[in-house]
Scaffold this motif. Structure first.
Motif, PDB file in Angstrom:
ATOM      1  N   ARG A  91       0.846  -1.187   0.000  1.00 18.23           N
ATOM      2  CA  ARG A  91       0.000   0.000   0.000  1.00 18.23           C
ATOM      3  C   ARG A  91       0.887   1.246   0.000  1.00 18.23           C
ATOM      4  NH1 ARG A  91      -5.292   0.807   1.329  1.00 18.23           N
ATOM      5  NH2 ARG A  91      -5.453  -1.339   2.092  1.00 18.23           N
ATOM      6  N   LEU A  92       0.795   2.022  -1.062  1.00 17.84           N
ATOM      7  CA  LEU A  92       1.634   3.198  -1.219  1.00 17.84           C
ATOM      8  C   LEU A  92       0.774   4.408  -1.572  1.00 17.84           C
ATOM      9  CD1 LEU A  92       4.455   1.634  -3.447  1.00 17.84           C
ATOM     10  CD2 LEU A  92       4.604   2.101  -1.001  1.00 17.84           C
ATOM     11  N   ALA A  93       1.353   5.584  -1.427  1.00 13.82           N
ATOM     12  CA  ALA A  93       0.683   6.795  -1.892  1.00 13.82           C
ATOM     13  C   ALA A  93       0.511   6.717  -3.407  1.00 13.82           C
ATOM     14  CB  ALA A  93       1.503   8.015  -1.498  1.00 13.82           C
ATOM     15  N   TRP A  94      -0.490   7.440  -3.912  1.00 16.30           N
ATOM     16  CA  TRP A  94      -0.801   7.305  -5.337  1.00 16.30           C
ATOM     17  C   TRP A  94       0.375   7.728  -6.218  1.00 16.30           C
ATOM     18  CZ3 TRP A  94      -0.735  11.271  -8.844  1.00 16.30           C
ATOM     19  CH2 TRP A  94      -0.733  12.581  -8.328  1.00 16.30           C
ATOM     20  N   ARG A  95       1.191   8.694  -5.759  1.00 17.95           N
ATOM     21  CA  ARG A  95       2.343   9.108  -6.544  1.00 17.95           C
ATOM     22  C   ARG A  95       3.354   7.971  -6.687  1.00 17.95           C
ATOM     23  NH1 ARG A  95       2.892  14.621  -7.403  1.00 17.95           N
ATOM     24  NH2 ARG A  95       1.420  15.938  -6.238  1.00 17.95           N
ATOM     25  N   GLU A  96       3.598   7.255  -5.589  1.00 14.65           N
ATOM     26  CA  GLU A  96       4.541   6.131  -5.647  1.00 14.65           C
ATOM     27  C   GLU A  96       3.995   4.997  -6.495  1.00 14.65           C
ATOM     28  OE1 GLU A  96       4.831   5.917  -1.292  1.00 14.65           O
ATOM     29  OE2 GLU A  96       7.004   6.001  -1.574  1.00 14.65           O
ATOM     30  N   THR A  97       2.685   4.758  -6.390  1.00 13.32           N
ATOM     31  CA  THR A  97       2.060   3.732  -7.228  1.00 13.32           C
ATOM     32  C   THR A  97       2.172   4.099  -8.701  1.00 13.32           C
ATOM     33  OG1 THR A  97       0.493   3.174  -5.470  1.00 13.32           O
ATOM     34  CG2 THR A  97      -0.079   2.501  -7.709  1.00 13.32           C
ATOM     35  N   ALA A  98       1.916   5.380  -9.019  1.00 17.89           N
ATOM     36  CA  ALA A  98       2.051   5.834 -10.409  1.00 17.89           C
ATOM     37  C   ALA A  98       3.481   5.685 -10.898  1.00 17.89           C
ATOM     38  CB  ALA A  98       1.585   7.280 -10.522  1.00 17.89           C
ATOM     39  N   SER A  99       4.453   5.965 -10.007  1.00 16.02           N
ATOM     40  CA  SER A  99       5.863   5.817 -10.378  1.00 16.02           C
ATOM     41  C   SER A  99       6.193   4.355 -10.667  1.00 16.02           C
ATOM     42  CB  SER A  99       6.749   6.348  -9.250  1.00 16.02           C
ATOM     43  OG  SER A  99       8.124   6.137  -9.542  1.00 16.02           O
ATOM     44  N   GLN A 100       5.693   3.442  -9.840  1.00 17.87           N
ATOM     45  CA  GLN A 100       5.906   2.012 -10.073  1.00 17.87           C
ATOM     46  C   GLN A 100       5.379   1.602 -11.439  1.00 17.87           C
ATOM     47  OE1 GLN A 100       4.112  -0.251  -6.948  1.00 17.87           O
ATOM     48  NE2 GLN A 100       5.897  -0.109  -5.597  1.00 17.87           N
ATOM     49  N   LEU A 101       4.128   2.003 -11.724  1.00 15.94           N
ATOM     50  CA  LEU A 101       3.506   1.625 -12.998  1.00 15.94           C
ATOM     51  C   LEU A 101       4.251   2.233 -14.179  1.00 15.94           C
ATOM     52  CD1 LEU A 101      -0.273   1.979 -12.035  1.00 15.94           C
ATOM     53  CD2 LEU A 101       1.018  -0.133 -12.377  1.00 15.94           C
ATOM     54  N   ALA A 102       4.730   3.467 -13.989  1.00 18.28           N
ATOM     55  CA  ALA A 102       5.459   4.125 -15.077  1.00 18.28           C
ATOM     56  C   ALA A 102       6.757   3.386 -15.391  1.00 18.28           C
ATOM     57  CB  ALA A 102       5.744   5.581 -14.706  1.00 18.28           C
ATOM     58  N   TRP A 103       7.532   3.043 -14.349  1.00 12.34           N
ATOM     59  CA  TRP A 103       8.796   2.331 -14.576  1.00 12.34           C
ATOM     60  C   TRP A 103       8.542   0.925 -15.113  1.00 12.34           C
ATOM     61  CZ3 TRP A 103      13.516   4.235 -14.930  1.00 12.34           C
ATOM     62  CH2 TRP A 103      13.772   5.483 -14.366  1.00 12.34           C
ATOM     63  N   LEU A 104       7.482   0.263 -14.638  1.00  8.35           N
ATOM     64  CA  LEU A 104       7.108  -1.044 -15.180  1.00  8.35           C
ATOM     65  C   LEU A 104       6.788  -0.907 -16.666  1.00  8.35           C
ATOM     66  CD1 LEU A 104       6.462  -4.036 -14.269  1.00  8.35           C
ATOM     67  CD2 LEU A 104       4.086  -3.305 -14.133  1.00  8.35           C
TER      68      LEU A 104
END
Length: 279
Positions: free
Chosen positions: A235-248
């Motif tokens: 469970r992460l803040a939405w910014r960190e989740t977006a960063s994960q998805l972007a790098w993926l």
């Protein structure tokens, strides 16, 4: 430059395995000592995307387009996934260790001695892993030069987070920074040995290449799904989740670009071979 020339293929294997063995160690050391907390999460996401994309968009299509029967290839994929599951299971049991106050009676300095042994165990295991990576890279280059490049890039990407972990283990085991870097570099050179031996072993038996590619794909898929993606499921803040998805996504796009370029050049080569000369 003839990409099919055997000497060029061997040179490519040596350079790729050198990059995989030494570049990943150098980058891991830099991350460990400087920007570890900033970059490792992004590297995990990028690695997961690269591994999945390379396996599903590059390696497996190449194996299944080789003309080998699909059923044995799927059986090899299943066997590879189970094999890497068992290898990781054995590693977990091997590296389990006691903690102070666990009720066991050990002599003084037992912990530091065990830590040192664990450090060397990690180095041995990493050397075997790098050796196998070298064989995988050799098989990929023998199948197709562009596939070899894609496979080497994917291996380097997933080696960096692993080497970060290995470096931390060695430092905790009492190794100095210089000693940890030196031993990790020696371990990385096992990839070159695996690549060179793989070239001379695989090339005379090219019918094995599709099965080696499937084993490589099973390794990539298992590492991505069992090791890397679970690290992202928090469970992460939405910014960190977006960063994960972007790098993926970046990893997947890079693998897709390589796959698209490879497919285009393969199609052009087939058209050239099938073109009938006009008189």
């Amino acid at each position: 430059m003839n990409l099919a020339d055997p000497s060029f293929t061997l040179l490519s294997i040596v350079l790729a395995t050198l990059a995989g063995g030494l570049l990943s160690v150098a980058l891991a050391a830099w991350l460990t000592y400087s920007v570890l907390t900033v970059m490792v999460r992004q590297l995990v996401s990028l690695s997961a995307g690269l591994l999945l994309g390379t396996a599903l968009l590059n390696v497996l299509p190449e194996a299944f387009e080789s003309g080998a029967a699909p059923a044995p290839l799927f059986a090899t994929l299943l066997a590879g996934l189970l094999f890497f599951f068992l290898i990781e299971k054995a590693a977990i049991y091997r590296h389990s260790h006691h903690h102070e106050g666990d009720g066991h009676h050990h002599h003084h300095h037992f912990d530091s001695e065990q830590a040192g042994r664990a450090g060397f165990s990690v180095l041995v295991g990493d050397s075997v892993h790098n050796f196998c990576d070298g064989i995988i890279i050799a098989a990929a280059f023998i199948a197709d030069w562009h596939l070899g490049v894609a496979t080497a890039v994917a291996i380097i990407a997933h080696e960096i987070p692993q080497e970060v972990g290995d470096t931390i283990v060695l430092l905790n085991a009492g190794f100095s920074r210089q000693r940890a870097l030196a031993y990790n570099a020696l371990s990385g050179l096992a990839a070159v040995l695996g690549g060179v031996l793989g070239y001379f072993i695989v090339r005379p038996f090219e019918w094995l290449t599709p099965y080696l590619l499937v084993i490589a794909a099973s390794s990539f898929i298992y590492v991505a799904v069992a090791d890397l993606i679970p690290q992202l499921q928090r469970r992460l803040a939405w910014r960190e989740t977006a960063s994960q998805l972007a790098w993926l996504g970046v990893g997947l796009v890079l693998a897709a670009l390589v796959a698209g370029g490879h497919a285009h050049e393969s199609g052009a080569a087939r058209d050239h071979d099938h073109a009938a000369p006009t008189r």
